[in-house]
Design a protein around this motif. Structure first.
Motif, PDB file in Angstrom:
ATOM      1  N   GLY A  75       0.808  -1.200   0.000  1.00 46.72           N
ATOM      2  CA  GLY A  75       0.000   0.000   0.000  1.00 46.72           C
ATOM      3  C   GLY A  75       0.850   1.261   0.000  1.00 46.72           C
ATOM      4  N   LEU A  76       0.237   2.384  -0.332  1.00 44.46           N
ATOM      5  CA  LEU A  76       0.972   3.633  -0.502  1.00 44.46           C
ATOM      6  C   LEU A  76       1.036   4.483   0.751  1.00 44.46           C
ATOM      7  N   THR A  77       0.151   4.251   1.720  1.00 45.83           N
ATOM      8  CA  THR A  77       0.177   5.012   2.969  1.00 45.83           C
ATOM      9  C   THR A  77       0.616   4.106   4.115  1.00 45.83           C
TER      10      THR A  77
ATOM     11  N   THR B 121       1.195   2.541   7.839  1.00 47.10           N
ATOM     12  CA  THR B 121       0.476   2.365   9.092  1.00 47.10           C
ATOM     13  C   THR B 121       1.453   2.551  10.239  1.00 47.10           C
ATOM     14  N   SER B 122       0.928   2.809  11.428  1.00 48.60           N
ATOM     15  CA  SER B 122       1.822   2.987  12.577  1.00 48.60           C
ATOM     16  C   SER B 122       2.631   1.731  12.848  1.00 48.60           C
ATOM     17  N   HIS B 123       1.983   0.556  12.791  1.00 52.50           N
ATOM     18  CA  HIS B 123       2.712  -0.674  13.120  1.00 52.50           C
ATOM     19  C   HIS B 123       3.567  -1.151  11.956  1.00 52.50           C
ATOM     20  N   GLY B 124       3.078  -1.002  10.718  1.00 50.88           N
ATOM     21  CA  GLY B 124       3.897  -1.361   9.576  1.00 50.88           C
ATOM     22  C   GLY B 124       5.056  -0.401   9.390  1.00 50.88           C
ATOM     23  N   GLY B 125       4.784   0.906   9.508  1.00 47.52           N
ATOM     24  CA  GLY B 125       5.843   1.893   9.382  1.00 47.52           C
ATOM     25  C   GLY B 125       6.884   1.762  10.474  1.00 47.52           C
TER      26      GLY B 125
ATOM     27  N   ALA C 188      12.358  -0.094  12.396  1.00 47.77           N
ATOM     28  CA  ALA C 188      13.100  -0.941  13.331  1.00 47.77           C
ATOM     29  C   ALA C 188      13.917  -2.032  12.651  1.00 47.77           C
ATOM     30  N   TYR C 189      13.462  -2.483  11.466  1.00 46.78           N
ATOM     31  CA  TYR C 189      14.104  -3.623  10.807  1.00 46.78           C
ATOM     32  C   TYR C 189      14.745  -3.274   9.470  1.00 46.78           C
ATOM     33  N   GLY C 190      14.386  -2.143   8.892  1.00 53.36           N
ATOM     34  CA  GLY C 190      14.939  -1.790   7.591  1.00 53.36           C
ATOM     35  C   GLY C 190      14.429  -2.658   6.466  1.00 53.36           C
ATOM     36  N   VAL C 191      13.273  -3.280   6.663  1.00 54.97           N
ATOM     37  CA  VAL C 191      12.684  -4.189   5.681  1.00 54.97           C
ATOM     38  C   VAL C 191      11.267  -3.721   5.395  1.00 54.97           C
ATOM     39  N   ARG C 192      10.930  -3.562   4.117  1.00 53.21           N
ATOM     40  CA  ARG C 192       9.571  -3.166   3.776  1.00 53.21           C
ATOM     41  C   ARG C 192       8.632  -4.341   4.000  1.00 53.21           C
ATOM     42  N   VAL C 193       7.526  -4.088   4.698  1.00 56.97           N
ATOM     43  CA  VAL C 193       6.619  -5.148   5.111  1.00 56.97           C
ATOM     44  C   VAL C 193       5.196  -4.807   4.718  1.00 56.97           C
ATOM     45  N   LEU C 194       4.307  -5.771   4.917  1.00 57.29           N
ATOM     46  CA  LEU C 194       2.880  -5.532   4.742  1.00 57.29           C
ATOM     47  C   LEU C 194       2.409  -4.472   5.732  1.00 57.29           C
TER      48      LEU C 194
END
Length: 447
Positions: free
Chosen positions: A88-90, A92-96, A101-107
């Motif tokens: 997604g393009l926006t 989220t607090s937990h995804g962002g 914290a991990y340097g990995v793009r996630v869901l």
């Protein structure tokens, strides 16, 4: 010679921040880049959740006026932040927070992992950058005006498949081993039926995490007064300052009906918590990593509560002043700040020849001509806000308009000061926040 040195800095910044093409293999960092990466020190990461340029503009107008500059304005390093998720393009607090914290793009629906899949951080180590910092002997501190389970800090030490696993997240945070933790959320520290300082516990596993923390050597405090009265030699401190958040996040109208202030009166501000945390962490023999979050900036915005949002913004700016002061006195420290999205999509409406929303001496309309909600000082149909005086001594009326009750993206910046802050430039991805923190803590470039 100066031109050559500047060219080297900008080339190194580009190498740090430019993402590799999809599917490409990244070559090892050049020796010159590795040599520059040896500049290591402390890291302060401040996350005023949900605050974008529109929010900061409103805080400036209210606190120092259109010609003034806030602490946030005065941070010398600036980059545009791109915070999209894997799906997604926006952000989220937990995804962002997980990306930071991990340097990995996630869901988008991720809390310390990629959806339901465990992950390793970008550098390859187990756990997050905070876990690695503790393994390498750095002291880690977490500060949050929200509850302990809030992802802006919790994802750095807790991983779970569901963001709403509040009981589990609080346990993982309490078991993390961080040196300092200051936040709210007492209800998830105590078993059901057990009365705490602020209310009854909600845990279903029968555990009393407050007593467990004391058993592990933490001094536990519950109020601003207790926090400020800590003994000078306290090095392991846990603060629990509210039953849930230290603020009451709801629309202005509901706050008035329930006679609730924006923030819990006995709780310290994020600036006060941060000042104490820095006093403790600065004694770390091998340096420290502090993650701090003002959560009210997000939650009030998502309730379209302009007055609460501005109070949260003032508190966030005061915290930036604390961090800037620490960096000035301790230059081997990087301080950077960003959000992952903009809560509510706040915009400013001022009077003008073509704009009739703001009229002197009249209440604001409930909505703009396009249907957007409009907030005054007391919420819907309230009086217009008044800016602090400009250079000529004039105060200007304005309104705040909301685009949505959820999060938006497009107007978030990364700001910073101190060690390695020259790499905060141009356009920075959310993954780059991790990269610059890792570089500063450990002296290693991660591509």
């Amino acid at each position: 010679m100066r031109a050559l040195l500047l060219a080297g800095v900008f080339a190194c910044a580009a190498a740090l921040l430019a993402p590799a093409p999809t599917g490409a293999q990244t070559a090892p960092a050049a020796p010159a880049a590795q040599a520059q990466a040896a500049q290591t020190g402390n890291v302060i990461f401040f996350h005023p959740d949900g605050f974008g340029v529109g929010h900061w503009t409103a805080v400036r107008l209210l606190t120092v006026g259109p010609d003034g500059r806030t602490n946030w304005d005065r941070l010398p390093a600036t980059a545009v932040y791109t915070g999209h998720m894997k799906d997604g393009l926006t952000g989220t607090s937990h995804g962002g927070g997980t990306v930071h914290a991990y340097g990995v793009r996630v869901l988008a629906d991720s809390f310390g992992q990629d959806g339901e899949t465990p992950i390793r951080q970008l550098a390859g180590g187990e756990g997050s950058i905070a876990h690695e910092a503790m393994r390498r002997g750095r002291w880690v501190g977490l500060v949050n005006s929200g509850a302990a389970y809030e992802p802006g800090t919790a994802v750095f030490v807790a991983s779970t498949a569901r963001r709403n696993n509040l009981e589990e997240i609080t346990r993982l945070v309490a078991e993390s081993g961080v040196q300092v933790h200051l936040a709210g959320g007492e209800r998830w520290y105590l078993p059901r039926g057990v009365q705490g300082r602020f209310g009854e516990g909600a845990r279903t596993d029968g555990r009393n995490l407050i007593e467990e923390l004391r058993g592990r050597g933490y001094t536990v405090v519950f109020t601003r007064e207790e926090l400020m009265a800590l003994p000078a030699d306290a090095t392991r401190v846990w603060g629990v300052f509210a039953h849930d958040h230290t603020f009451h996040d709801m629309p202005e109208e509901q706050q008035r009906e329930r006679n609730l202030p924006h923030y819990v009166a006995t709780a310290p501000t994020v600036a006060e918590m941060s000042e104490v945390a820095l006093r403790i962490l600065s004694r770390a023999p091998n340096g420290f990593f502090l993650v701090a979050e003002e959560e009210g900036t997000d939650n009030f915005g998502n309730n379209n509560n302009a007055a609460g949002s501005m109070e949260a913004g003032r508190r966030a700016d005061a915290a930036i002043g604390v961090f800037r002061g620490f960096v000035d006195a301790n230059p081997r420290t990087l301080m950077l700040t960003t959000a992952d999205s903009e809560a509510g999509g706040l915009a400013i409406i001022g009077p003008g020849t073509a704009q009739q929303v703001v009229r002197a001496g009249q209440p604001l309309p409930e909505r703009d001509r396009n249907g957007a909600p409009v907030d005054g000082q007391t919420g819907t149909r309230g009086e217009a806000w008044l800016s602090a005086p400009d250079r000529a001594g004039n105060r200007h009326p304005f309104a705040m308009s909301w685009a949505t009750l959820t999060d938006t993206s497009g107007g978030v910046l990364v700001r910073g000061v101190g060690l390695n802050s020259e790499f905060i430039t141009g356009t920075m991805d959310n993954v780059d926040v991790y990269r610059i923190m890792y570089r500063t803590l450990f002296g290693e470039v991660v591509n």
